[in-house]
Design an enzyme around this catalytic site. Structure first.
Site, PDB file in Angstrom:
ATOM      1  N   GLN A  47      -2.275   4.586 -42.863  1.00 31.17           N
ATOM      2  CA  GLN A  47      -1.879   4.380 -41.471  1.00 31.17           C
ATOM      3  C   GLN A  47      -0.370   4.289 -41.280  1.00 31.17           C
ATOM      4  O   GLN A  47       0.140   4.588 -40.210  1.00 31.17           O
ATOM      5  CB  GLN A  47      -2.519   3.105 -40.948  1.00 31.17           C
ATOM      6  CG  GLN A  47      -2.132   1.896 -41.768  1.00 31.17           C
ATOM      7  CD  GLN A  47      -2.918   0.673 -41.357  1.00 31.17           C
ATOM      8  OE1 GLN A  47      -3.742   0.752 -40.483  1.00 31.17           O
ATOM      9  NE2 GLN A  47      -2.655  -0.439 -42.004  1.00 31.17           N
ATOM     10  N   PHE A  48       0.346   3.888 -42.331  1.00 32.50           N
ATOM     11  CA  PHE A  48       1.797   3.770 -42.192  1.00 32.50           C
ATOM     12  C   PHE A  48       2.515   5.082 -42.471  1.00 32.50           C
ATOM     13  O   PHE A  48       3.610   5.312 -41.990  1.00 32.50           O
ATOM     14  CB  PHE A  48       2.351   2.732 -43.166  1.00 32.50           C
ATOM     15  CG  PHE A  48       1.971   1.329 -42.797  1.00 32.50           C
ATOM     16  CD1 PHE A  48       2.380   0.789 -41.592  1.00 32.50           C
ATOM     17  CD2 PHE A  48       1.218   0.557 -43.653  1.00 32.50           C
ATOM     18  CE1 PHE A  48       2.042  -0.504 -41.238  1.00 32.50           C
ATOM     19  CE2 PHE A  48       0.879  -0.736 -43.309  1.00 32.50           C
ATOM     20  CZ  PHE A  48       1.285  -1.266 -42.103  1.00 32.50           C
TER      21      PHE A  48
ATOM     22  N   ASP B  44     -11.583  -5.636 -43.847  1.00 38.78           N
ATOM     23  CA  ASP B  44     -11.892  -4.220 -44.002  1.00 38.78           C
ATOM     24  C   ASP B  44     -12.256  -3.932 -45.450  1.00 38.78           C
ATOM     25  O   ASP B  44     -11.784  -2.965 -46.041  1.00 38.78           O
ATOM     26  CB  ASP B  44     -10.678  -3.393 -43.550  1.00 38.78           C
ATOM     27  CG  ASP B  44     -11.057  -1.929 -43.336  1.00 38.78           C
ATOM     28  OD1 ASP B  44     -12.265  -1.627 -43.275  1.00 38.78           O
ATOM     29  OD2 ASP B  44     -10.144  -1.101 -43.246  1.00 38.78           O
TER      30      ASP B  44
ATOM     31  N   GLY C 208      -1.637  10.173 -51.322  1.00 39.52           N
ATOM     32  CA  GLY C 208      -2.531  10.083 -50.168  1.00 39.52           C
ATOM     33  C   GLY C 208      -1.727   9.736 -48.942  1.00 39.52           C
ATOM     34  O   GLY C 208      -0.497   9.698 -48.959  1.00 39.52           O
TER      35      GLY C 208
ATOM     36  N   VAL D  49       1.746   8.043 -49.157  1.00 41.31           N
ATOM     37  CA  VAL D  49       1.868   7.245 -50.376  1.00 41.31           C
ATOM     38  C   VAL D  49       2.210   8.211 -51.500  1.00 41.31           C
ATOM     39  O   VAL D  49       1.515   9.214 -51.698  1.00 41.31           O
ATOM     40  CB  VAL D  49       0.558   6.490 -50.687  1.00 41.31           C
ATOM     41  CG1 VAL D  49       0.721   5.644 -51.934  1.00 41.31           C
ATOM     42  CG2 VAL D  49       0.127   5.636 -49.511  1.00 41.31           C
TER      43      VAL D  49
ATOM     44  N   LYS E  88       4.555   3.339 -50.978  1.00 39.86           N
ATOM     45  CA  LYS E  88       4.019   3.522 -49.624  1.00 39.86           C
ATOM     46  C   LYS E  88       5.195   3.502 -48.667  1.00 39.86           C
ATOM     47  O   LYS E  88       5.976   2.553 -48.657  1.00 39.86           O
ATOM     48  CB  LYS E  88       3.056   2.385 -49.309  1.00 39.86           C
ATOM     49  CG  LYS E  88       2.213   2.612 -48.089  1.00 39.86           C
ATOM     50  CD  LYS E  88       1.385   1.392 -47.739  1.00 39.86           C
ATOM     51  CE  LYS E  88       0.046   1.374 -48.460  1.00 39.86           C
ATOM     52  NZ  LYS E  88      -0.862   0.366 -47.901  1.00 39.86           N
TER      53      LYS E  88
HETATM   54  P1  AMP Z   1      -3.135   3.408 -47.853  1.00 31.04           P
HETATM   55  O1  AMP Z   1      -1.952   3.702 -47.030  1.00 31.04           O
HETATM   56  O2  AMP Z   1      -3.036   2.116 -48.600  1.00 31.04           O
HETATM   57  O3  AMP Z   1      -4.413   3.508 -47.082  1.00 31.04           O
HETATM   58  O4  AMP Z   1      -3.211   4.543 -48.989  1.00 31.04           O
HETATM   59  C1  AMP Z   1      -3.558   5.883 -48.724  1.00 31.04           C
HETATM   60  C2  AMP Z   1      -4.072   6.522 -49.971  1.00 31.04           C
HETATM   61  O5  AMP Z   1      -3.059   6.550 -50.931  1.00 31.04           O
HETATM   62  C3  AMP Z   1      -5.231   5.769 -50.615  1.00 31.04           C
HETATM   63  O6  AMP Z   1      -6.475   6.173 -50.119  1.00 31.04           O
HETATM   64  C4  AMP Z   1      -5.091   6.148 -52.083  1.00 31.04           C
HETATM   65  O7  AMP Z   1      -5.750   7.364 -52.352  1.00 31.04           O
HETATM   66  C5  AMP Z   1      -3.605   6.349 -52.238  1.00 31.04           C
HETATM   67  N1  AMP Z   1      -2.992   5.145 -52.793  1.00 31.04           N
HETATM   68  C6  AMP Z   1      -2.516   4.106 -52.104  1.00 31.04           C
HETATM   69  N2  AMP Z   1      -2.021   3.178 -52.919  1.00 31.04           N
HETATM   70  C7  AMP Z   1      -2.182   3.645 -54.173  1.00 31.04           C
HETATM   71  C8  AMP Z   1      -1.883   3.130 -55.479  1.00 31.04           C
HETATM   72  N3  AMP Z   1      -1.313   1.923 -55.623  1.00 31.04           N
HETATM   73  N4  AMP Z   1      -2.192   3.869 -56.547  1.00 31.04           N
HETATM   74  C9  AMP Z   1      -2.787   5.066 -56.387  1.00 31.04           C
HETATM   75  N5  AMP Z   1      -3.096   5.596 -55.208  1.00 31.04           N
HETATM   76  C10 AMP Z   1      -2.808   4.914 -54.105  1.00 31.04           C
END
Ligand code: AMP
Length: 859
Positions: free
Chosen positions: A572-573, A715, A569, A576, A607
């Protein structure tokens, strides 16, 4: 704050006009200009700063221009491993400093950082630095216990310095903020050091009496050089040298003295060095004259002068006129004949076996320093009481008392004015809110919606929620699982927040930044909220506490051991990724094995910080790492390791196989009542209400843990929860909780996102983010879970209407619309739990502990 500031200014002006400078620590206690602004911004510097809004110039005690975050806060990341941060004040000239004051970051109730302990370093030339210590050798000063009270610390001994550094003493990972003030007066003597032979020890009737210079701040080899000490600390000794004004001090403490036995020439030579060439009128030396114990005034003083490299050949010689009959200690004035010099060398000839000095002061050129030194009253401590207002110590004449009374009256008047103004601001805000929300046509429709709500609850029958759609007075119904983070829709509402906040605090919104698309950023909206909240549980307050927790070490994982598998996915950074991490289990060690992760290589989520990230994003990424590294709970996504040695920065978290909870639930269907729990098939797309409640329990459990740390998430939503094996739910995404200060971190490609449908009324209108607003968001999250995220909360309301509804919560006239009871939600969960999360009074909302207990019970 304004009252204090004015008072301070009035005091300063009055006292400065009426009191002559003198180096008496009792009266030399004027604020030197951090609060009053006499010290310029460019003279206040720091080793580092957390952000621009917490730069050194904001470290002024009791002073808040409103454009910063209310204090100086060092960047703790800049000094990993040891805390050497400092706030430095350059007084531009030498000052005699008797008192310091410190305060934390209050920021109108937004701040929660203060320095509990600190050290002081000082320098006269900016090159060599001395660490201050009290008369017993303690270097650490007890500082603040809260963010608002000013804590004053008498510097005993006082210091003579141009540069002063305040160095918070704290855990390397905790955030401290300081505001400071220095009190004293200008050091008109210009004396920068004196050099004397080390003091001697007397045995008096079996008692050890020490005449060493115990506070000398220069080099202390055989001869003391390049420093100042007891001879310039403004404290002159008692008549009986065995006693001291310092409680608990050893006999002879007040005096520096020598026995004639080790001075075959019959005199002690003292060299005084000054900041520049001066015209010297006189020198005053405070001596003991206890002739009954072999101590007498000096018989003769011969002083040499030096302006350049050589001592001039014609010294001044002075002999005290008559032999004093009294044994009292006294000042002896040595005339210096208006001689010009930058150094003076005086030879003091013994009048008896012992020569004891406690103070030396000079009068030179226009300096009138110490001319009013009089004999110190025996037994009267010169040390001032800690915590007293230094400005009250100027004198005790009737005029000053009168002035004090006048100032007190002015203060009371100002306070009354401030209270009246404050009330007016609130009234205006309420009026405006009423006008906007009460008279608006939409409000009327919302009222109608409220009436329809009870009907909606009882009549809602269809599984897909079409019932609510048919009853709604609104035509706009968002499709199920809509992209709720659609900034363009949300941003349009932001000016209304800003305007609302403007009524709460004038001038605030004008500081709110505007993004490239003209909309204020979330970060700035947040600043508004930070500034407005007065709740002690505000986000900044509580999240800062977290940093003070135990420091769990995170190790750098070799990037080459990560093998990319797929993209999971994008946040914001940046992206992932799912990666294989070779030898991760060995790396983590036995005690940190992740649940169900025996396979090797281990699958992890990585990430990454996007390459074009600016410094703020980078800092915030590191801050999120810091936050996550301290969270350890079965229902919080675990940070396993980091790769921060080289770009791109990465955080490695446990992999949650089933992605985020929103998507996960969206793909499921509610199990019909016909099949029992036992029928549920592994891998089936049906889920029972019991299982849904089980998920909610897990979210509540994670939040219970966060609340035990006083951590506000801000959030909470299904989109920010991840689903692992066996439907394990873990809370993730601590992005919003990082936004402690102004910055552009929350700009997402120049846009902003506010999760208004999850936000409590007070978060939206007043900017308050507390544990109770997290509870509100939990109520919405619970609703999402029990509706399987089939629709967005308040999907029948546009964003405008959601905000209007927030206004109804604020006005509390029974017109607010609540989310309806989900089909599979038992009455007691809806009425006793979900609705209680949305109570107007934040204090009446349940705690996460209670929520967790209630949900666990009801399963
Ligand atoms: P984030 O940057 O934390 O918002 O992550 C963006 C997207 O990456 C999330 O909506 C998840 O679908 C996926 N994602 C983030 N962290 C994980 C994780 N630990 N395991 C599986 N999918 C993840």
């Amino acid at each position: 704050m304004a009252v204090k500031l004015n008072l301070c200014c009035v005091f300063f002006i009055l006292t400065a006009a009426t009191v002559k400078p003198q180096v008496n620590p009792e009266t030399c206690r004027y604020p030197l200009g951090m609060t009053g602004g006499q010290i310029q911004d460019e003279d206040i510097s720091a080793s580092s700063q957390w952000s621009e809004s917490t730069a050194a110039r904001f470290g002024r005690l009791d002073f808040d221009t409103g454009d910063g975050d209310g204090a100086w806060c060092p960047d703790i990341m800049s000094e990993p491993g040891g805390f050497k941060e400092y706030l430095q004040v350059d007084l531009r000239s030498l000052h005699f400093i008797t008192l310091v004051g410190t305060q934390g970051r209050h920021a109108d109730g937004m701040g929660n950082e203060f320095a509990q302990r600190y050290r002081i370093k000082y320098s006269r030339d900016g090159g060599s630095w001395m660490g201050w210590h009290d008369r017993m050798g303690n270097q650490v000063v007890e500082g603040n216990k809260n963010t608002y009270d000013v804590v004053l610390k008498d510097l005993e001994p006082p210091i003579v310095a141009r540069f002063v550094r305040f160095m918070p003493v704290t855990d390397p990972s905790s955030i401290v903020c300081m505001r400071v003030e220095l009190y004293g007066c200008e050091w008109l003597d210009g004396l920068v050091s004196y050099s004397i032979p080390d003091g001697h020890q007397m045995i008096y009737r079996g008692l050890d009496v020490f005449f060493n210079d115990s506070v000398y701040d220069g080099a202390t080899a055989q001869r003391l050089t390049k420093g100042l000490g007891q001879l310039t600390d403004g404290a002159w000794g008692l008549d009986d040298f065995l006693h001291s004004h310092v409680p608990g001090a050893w006999p002879g403490y007040d005096y520096v003295g020598w026995s004639n036995k080790t001075f075959p020439k019959g005199y002690v030579e003292v060299v005084f060095d000054f900041d520049h060439i001066r015209n010297f009128t006189s020198m005053k030396v405070h001596c003991s004259n206890m002739f009954s114990r072999g101590v007498r005034l000096f018989r003769q003083a011969t002083c040499f002068f030096r302006s350049e490299s050589e001592w001039e050949p014609d010294p001044m010689t002075f002999r005290p006129s008559a032999e004093p009959l009294s044994q009292s200690g006294r000042f002896v004035t040595v005339p210096l004949g208006d001689r010009t010099a930058s150094s003076i060398k005086c030879r003091f000839h013994f009048g008896d076996q012992w020569l004891l000095f406690s103070e030396v002061a000079f009068q030179s050129g226009s300096a009138v320093y110490n001319t009013s030194l009089g004999p110190h009253k025996q037994g009267q401590p010169k040390k001032s009481l800690l915590g007293e207002d230094p400005t009250h110590k100027v004198d005790d004449s009737n005029t000053k008392i009168l002035i004090g009374c006048l100032v007190a009256i002015i203060a009371i008047l100002l306070t009354v004015i401030v209270i009246i103004l404050w009330r007016q601001v609130w009234q205006k805000m309420l009026e405006k809110a009423s006008r906007r929300w009460l008279d608006d046509e939409l409000t009327a429709r919302l009222a109608a919606q409220t009436q329809a709500f009870s009907f909606l609850r009882s009549s809602q029958s269809s599984e897909d929620g079409s019932g609510s759609g048919s009853i709604s007075t609104y035509e706009r119904i968002y499709p199920a699982c809509a992209d709720y983070q659609e900034p363009s829709r949300l941003i349009r509402k932001l000016p209304e927040f800003a305007e609302c906040a403007e009524h709460l605090k004038s001038g605030t919104s004008s500081r709110a930044g505007v993004g490239s698309d003209g909309a204020p950023h979330y970060a700035e909206a947040d600043i508004i909220s930070l500034q407005e909240s007065s709740d002690s549980g505000s986000i900044t307050a509580v999240n800062m506490n977290l940093f003070a927790g135990s420091d769990l070490t995170l190790r750098e994982f070799p990037k080459e051991k990560l093998t990319f598998k797929e993209k999971l996915g994008e946040g914001q950074f940046g992206e992932v990724h799912l990666c294989e991490a070779e030898d991760m289990q060995d790396f983590l060690g036995e005690d940190t094995l992740t649940e169900g992760s025996s396979e090797s290589p281990l699958l992890v989520a990585v990430k990454m910080l996007r390459e074009d990230a600016n410094n703020n994003a980078r800092n915030d990424f590191l801050k999120e790492i810091r936050i996550m590294s301290r969270l350890r709970d079965p229902n919080i996504v675990r940070l396993l390791a980091v790769c921060v040695d080289t770009d791109p920065l990465c955080m490695i978290t446990e992999y949650m196989e089933n992605g985020d909870l929103n998507q996960f639930l969206c793909s499921l269907r509610l199990k019909t009542l016909t099949g029992g729990e036992a029928d549920q098939q592994e891998g089936s797309d049906e889920v029972s209400s019991v299982k849904l409640l089980g998920m909610a329990v897990q979210v509540a459990s994670g939040m219970k843990y966060l609340s035990s740390l006083n951590f506000v998430h801000r959030d909470l939503a299904t989109r920010n929860c991840l689903v692992g094996k066996n439907d394990t739910i873990k809370i993730a995404d601590f992005g919003m909780s990082r936004n402690l200060y102004r910055g552009d971190y929350f700009r997402i490609q120049g846009r902003a996102v506010l999760p208004i449908r999850w936000m409590s009324w007070e978060s939206i209108l007043l900017g308050k983010f507390t544990m109770a607003s997290d509870v509100w968001a939990f109520g919405v999250t619970l609703w999402e879970i029990l509706t399987l995220c089939k629709e967005q909360p308040y999907s029948h309301l546009s964003d405008e209407q959601v905000i209007e509804n927030t206004g109804e919560f604020f006005r509390n006239q029974g017109k607010q619309v609540y989310l309806p009871q989900p089909q599979c939600c038992p009455d007691r969960i809806y009425v006793d739990l979900m609705l209680s999360c949305w109570r107007r009074n934040a204090k009446e909302r349940p705690s996460f502990q209670e929520i967790h207990a209630q949900l666990t019970e009801s399963r």
